[in-house]
Design an enzyme around this catalytic site. Structure first.
Site, PDB file in Angstrom:
ATOM      1  N   PRO A  40      38.940  -2.925 -28.003  1.00 29.49           N
ATOM      2  CA  PRO A  40      40.353  -2.005 -28.444  1.00 29.49           C
ATOM      3  C   PRO A  40      40.125  -1.123 -29.657  1.00 29.49           C
ATOM      4  O   PRO A  40      40.949  -0.107 -29.584  1.00 29.49           O
ATOM      5  CB  PRO A  40      41.031  -3.240 -28.759  1.00 29.49           C
ATOM      6  CG  PRO A  40      40.339  -4.433 -27.905  1.00 29.49           C
ATOM      7  CD  PRO A  40      39.121  -4.083 -27.964  1.00 29.49           C
ATOM      8  N   SER A  67      34.609   5.777 -28.215  1.00 35.87           N
ATOM      9  CA  SER A  67      33.554   6.408 -28.692  1.00 35.87           C
ATOM     10  C   SER A  67      32.631   6.248 -29.589  1.00 35.87           C
ATOM     11  O   SER A  67      31.567   6.418 -29.390  1.00 35.87           O
ATOM     12  CB  SER A  67      34.338   7.986 -29.158  1.00 35.87           C
ATOM     13  OG  SER A  67      35.278   8.464 -28.156  1.00 35.87           O
ATOM     14  N   ALA A  82      22.475 -10.811 -35.362  1.00 33.71           N
ATOM     15  CA  ALA A  82      21.925 -10.791 -36.626  1.00 33.71           C
ATOM     16  C   ALA A  82      21.076  -9.394 -36.915  1.00 33.71           C
ATOM     17  O   ALA A  82      20.908  -8.932 -38.131  1.00 33.71           O
ATOM     18  CB  ALA A  82      20.987 -11.872 -36.954  1.00 33.71           C
ATOM     19  N   GLU A 115      24.394   7.320 -16.470  1.00 33.79           N
ATOM     20  CA  GLU A 115      25.703   7.153 -16.003  1.00 33.79           C
ATOM     21  C   GLU A 115      26.286   8.386 -15.787  1.00 33.79           C
ATOM     22  O   GLU A 115      27.157   8.671 -14.828  1.00 33.79           O
ATOM     23  CB  GLU A 115      26.320   6.020 -17.030  1.00 33.79           C
ATOM     24  CG  GLU A 115      27.836   5.747 -16.786  1.00 33.79           C
ATOM     25  CD  GLU A 115      28.455   5.104 -17.785  1.00 33.79           C
ATOM     26  OE1 GLU A 115      27.824   4.403 -18.546  1.00 33.79           O
ATOM     27  OE2 GLU A 115      29.886   5.272 -17.864  1.00 33.79           O
ATOM     28  N   GLY A 129      50.997  22.433  -0.569  1.00 37.85           N
ATOM     29  CA  GLY A 129      52.536  22.597  -0.817  1.00 37.85           C
ATOM     30  C   GLY A 129      52.963  21.343  -1.053  1.00 37.85           C
ATOM     31  O   GLY A 129      52.333  20.413  -1.822  1.00 37.85           O
ATOM     32  N   THR A 140      33.659  10.762 -23.574  1.00 41.31           N
ATOM     33  CA  THR A 140      34.573  11.825 -23.305  1.00 41.31           C
ATOM     34  C   THR A 140      34.268  13.243 -23.542  1.00 41.31           C
ATOM     35  O   THR A 140      32.949  13.555 -23.879  1.00 41.31           O
ATOM     36  CB  THR A 140      35.810  11.892 -24.476  1.00 41.31           C
ATOM     37  OG1 THR A 140      35.208  12.027 -25.853  1.00 41.31           O
ATOM     38  CG2 THR A 140      36.504  10.266 -24.653  1.00 41.31           C
ATOM     39  N   GLU A 150      34.800  15.502 -25.484  1.00 40.02           N
ATOM     40  CA  GLU A 150      34.570  15.917 -26.935  1.00 40.02           C
ATOM     41  C   GLU A 150      33.074  15.334 -27.078  1.00 40.02           C
ATOM     42  O   GLU A 150      32.356  16.039 -27.991  1.00 40.02           O
ATOM     43  CB  GLU A 150      35.491  15.221 -27.812  1.00 40.02           C
ATOM     44  CG  GLU A 150      37.066  16.150 -27.384  1.00 40.02           C
ATOM     45  CD  GLU A 150      37.909  15.771 -26.322  1.00 40.02           C
ATOM     46  OE1 GLU A 150      37.454  14.649 -25.751  1.00 40.02           O
ATOM     47  OE2 GLU A 150      38.677  16.339 -26.097  1.00 40.02           O
TER      48      GLU A 150
HETATM   49  C1  FAD Z   1      39.413   3.533 -16.073  1.00 42.45           C
HETATM   50  C2  FAD Z   1      38.496   3.489 -17.167  1.00 42.45           C
HETATM   51  C3  FAD Z   1      37.365   2.767 -16.822  1.00 42.45           C
HETATM   52  C4  FAD Z   1      36.317   2.313 -17.900  1.00 42.45           C
HETATM   53  N1  FAD Z   1      35.153   1.615 -17.673  1.00 42.45           N
HETATM   54  C5  FAD Z   1      34.485   1.230 -18.596  1.00 42.45           C
HETATM   55  C6  FAD Z   1      33.617   0.166 -18.360  1.00 42.45           C
HETATM   56  O1  FAD Z   1      33.306  -0.079 -17.258  1.00 42.45           O
HETATM   57  N2  FAD Z   1      32.839  -0.189 -19.692  1.00 42.45           N
HETATM   58  C7  FAD Z   1      32.954   0.255 -20.889  1.00 42.45           C
HETATM   59  O2  FAD Z   1      32.499  -0.147 -21.762  1.00 42.45           O
HETATM   60  N3  FAD Z   1      34.024   1.330 -20.935  1.00 42.45           N
HETATM   61  C8  FAD Z   1      34.636   1.883 -19.993  1.00 42.45           C
HETATM   62  N4  FAD Z   1      35.768   2.709 -20.167  1.00 42.45           N
HETATM   63  C9  FAD Z   1      35.975   3.002 -21.439  1.00 42.45           C
HETATM   64  C10 FAD Z   1      35.675   4.462 -21.731  1.00 42.45           C
HETATM   65  O3  FAD Z   1      34.269   4.643 -21.776  1.00 42.45           O
HETATM   66  C11 FAD Z   1      36.401   5.047 -23.188  1.00 42.45           C
HETATM   67  O4  FAD Z   1      37.805   5.038 -22.917  1.00 42.45           O
HETATM   68  C12 FAD Z   1      35.805   6.261 -23.564  1.00 42.45           C
HETATM   69  O5  FAD Z   1      34.676   6.269 -24.137  1.00 42.45           O
HETATM   70  C13 FAD Z   1      36.873   6.581 -24.920  1.00 42.45           C
HETATM   71  O6  FAD Z   1      36.833   5.826 -25.929  1.00 42.45           O
HETATM   72  P1  FAD Z   1      38.248   5.411 -26.378  1.00 42.45           P
HETATM   73  O7  FAD Z   1      39.278   5.118 -24.998  1.00 42.45           O
HETATM   74  O8  FAD Z   1      38.399   4.198 -27.185  1.00 42.45           O
HETATM   75  O9  FAD Z   1      38.941   6.658 -26.949  1.00 42.45           O
HETATM   76  P2  FAD Z   1      38.579   6.977 -28.705  1.00 42.45           P
HETATM   77  O10 FAD Z   1      37.033   6.816 -28.964  1.00 42.45           O
HETATM   78  O11 FAD Z   1      39.546   6.518 -29.535  1.00 42.45           O
HETATM   79  O12 FAD Z   1      38.971   8.678 -28.627  1.00 42.45           O
HETATM   80  C14 FAD Z   1      40.285   9.050 -28.637  1.00 42.45           C
HETATM   81  C15 FAD Z   1      40.121  10.680 -28.795  1.00 42.45           C
HETATM   82  O13 FAD Z   1      39.360  10.964 -29.905  1.00 42.45           O
HETATM   83  C16 FAD Z   1      38.280  11.647 -29.610  1.00 42.45           C
HETATM   84  N5  FAD Z   1      37.187  11.470 -30.386  1.00 42.45           N
HETATM   85  C17 FAD Z   1      36.492  10.874 -30.676  1.00 42.45           C
HETATM   86  N6  FAD Z   1      35.692  10.627 -31.454  1.00 42.45           N
HETATM   87  C18 FAD Z   1      35.392  12.077 -31.586  1.00 42.45           C
HETATM   88  C19 FAD Z   1      34.454  12.951 -32.199  1.00 42.45           C
HETATM   89  N7  FAD Z   1      33.407  12.492 -32.721  1.00 42.45           N
HETATM   90  N8  FAD Z   1      34.534  14.413 -31.961  1.00 42.45           N
HETATM   91  C20 FAD Z   1      35.708  14.778 -31.316  1.00 42.45           C
HETATM   92  N9  FAD Z   1      36.515  14.047 -30.787  1.00 42.45           N
HETATM   93  C21 FAD Z   1      36.552  12.859 -30.785  1.00 42.45           C
HETATM   94  C22 FAD Z   1      38.153  11.366 -28.107  1.00 42.45           C
HETATM   95  O14 FAD Z   1      37.092  12.429 -27.341  1.00 42.45           O
HETATM   96  C23 FAD Z   1      39.352  11.100 -27.724  1.00 42.45           C
HETATM   97  O15 FAD Z   1      39.941  12.507 -27.103  1.00 42.45           O
HETATM   98  C24 FAD Z   1      36.482   2.853 -19.057  1.00 42.45           C
HETATM   99  C25 FAD Z   1      37.711   3.794 -19.229  1.00 42.45           C
HETATM  100  C26 FAD Z   1      38.603   3.913 -18.301  1.00 42.45           C
HETATM  101  C27 FAD Z   1      40.091   4.639 -18.779  1.00 42.45           C
END
Ligand code: FAD
Length: 385
Positions: free
Chosen positions: A130, A134, A175, A238, A335, A361, A363
């Protein structure tokens, strides 16, 4: 013309895969979308066909095949037209199993990899939390060694295959730093809740909570403290497999659109005779051909043992945008019908929104590419070191 990257055996594999998906997957996609899950029996069927174990060593029941087979599999997953099905299979084979193959001990391989190959156990990968997506170094889930066990506490979110799956490869703080540990999802202290999503609805996505979960210390993958490096390495594959599915999805969207515009008429002629639509099709076909060519070339380089971090990130970045653009443009050609549930283009429109988000992402992809191009940062292979 002889393919530069694929042999006759590869192409035979492609047709058997297409036949399989046509019989066992495409007729059920709408049903699975409504149920919010892919029927478990498909895993067993794919396991029997060897489709879940392409690169796994033969001694663990795998095919010992090269990465170009994976390239075909992932592209064909996309061509089923279901981002949800593609995500479900990829999360098992290229998120979870990839770690077992490269960092798993013989014990782990017997216990988790062999049943995964057969489709008897379904895997997932738990990195995101949560408060850490990223920024993976910020994860808070802990694994404290207590005698012969790790005691796991924390939570994970957005985990594909987390609700109906059997085990998860989880990033935990130990650790000596971040480590990857395999956790059985039916263990005492694990609770799961299913998340409701905008698209890829047949892919199950879960939130997981670990409350004093006892895991045998043999479930550690590779070395303690090396988890972050394993994640950085595995994310390359991946991202490349996601790009391969994106290419497949674009081709599917274009194919069904070509069919539709040949049958639909307006102003006394089929709409595929309207120049504005013809030019859009020409643009899309050109973009797909260009990115497919780059994708195949990068996959081939990876097959030859090259470390292609920059190219994997570029492909993930650009094919995620392109699939959104193409599905939007194709939907427009349908359409009003393109906005109806009974037309697959509408479902794909929902599915592709996640592509620039998961697997890192857009970004973050730009950050990686910029570091390589501007700062001359280089990445060394981890598993081979
Ligand atoms: C349908 C779905 C399936 C998924 N499956 C998996 C899975 O199987 N296992 C798993 O571990 N994860 C999974 N994910 C998680 C996914 O990889 C993350 O949602 C993603 O990496 C982004 O993390 P966040 O949602 O916490 O966004 P955040 O990291 O909070 O980012 C929020 C925004 O800030 C931007 N941002 C953050 N840091 C930077 C930076 N340094 N520079 C510029 N912009 C930045 C991001 O690009 C984004 O636009 C899944 C997500 C979805 C929606």
């Amino acid at each position: 013309m002889k393919s530069l990257f694929f042999t006759e055996e590869h192409e035979l594999f492609r047709s058997s895969l297409q036949d399989f998906f046509k019989a066992e997957v495409t007729p059920y996609i709408n049903e699975w979308e409504k149920a919010g899950k892919v029927d478990r029996s498909v895993f067993r069927k794919m396991g029997e066909m060897g489709f879940l174990s392409l690169e796994v060593e033969e001694k663990y029941g795998g095919m010992g095949a090269d990465f170009m087979y994976t390239t075909i599999l992932c592209e064909e997953l996309g061509r089923t037209g279901s981002g949800g099905f593609a995500t479900t299979i990829s999360a098992h084979s290229y998120l979870a199993m990839n770690y077992l193959v490269h960092a798993g001990s013989p014990f782990i391989k017997e216990k988790y990899l062999v049943p995964s190959v057969m489709g008897e156990k379904i895997g997932s990968l738990s990195m995101t939390e949560p408060f850490a997506g990223s920024d993976l170094r910020a994860i808070r889930t802990t694994a404290k060694l207590d005698g012969d066990y790790y005691i796991i506490d924390g939570s994970k979110t957005f985990i594909s295959n987390g609700y109906y799956g059997d085990y998860t490869v989880a990033a935990c703080k130990t650790a000596s730093g971040i480590s990857m540990i395999v956790i059985d999802l039916d263990a005492a202290g694990v609770s799961r809740s299913k998340l409701d999503k905008v698209g890829i609805r047949c892919s199950d996505t879960a939130e997981l909570a670990f409350n004093g979960v006892k895991v045998p210390k043999e479930n550690l993958l590779g070395e303690e403290g090396k988890g972050f490096y394993y994640m950085m390495e595995s994310l390359q594959v991946e991202r490349l497999t996601l790009a391969q599915s994106n290419i497949g999805l674009m081709q599917y969207a274009l194919d069904i659109t070509l069919q539709y515009i040949s049958e639909r008429s307006a102003f006394g002629k089929p709409i595929n005779k309207l120049q504005v639509l013809r030019h859009r099709i020409a643009d899309m076909a050109t973009d797909i051909a260009a990115w497919k060519s780059f994708m195949n070339h990068t996959s081939y380089r990876l097959t030859q043992g090259e470390h292609v971090v920059k190219e994997c990130s570029m492909l993930k970045l650009k094919t995620s945008d392109l699939v959104n653009k193409i599905v939007y443009e194709c939907g427009q050609m349908f359409g009003g019908y393109g906005f109806m549930e009974e037309y697959p283009i509408g479902r794909i429109y929902r599915d592709v929104r996640v592509m620039p988000i998961y697997g890192g992402t857009s970004e973050i992809m730009k950050e990686i590419i910029a570091k390589i191009v501007i700062d001359k940062k280089s990445y060394k292979p981890v598993y081979k070191a």
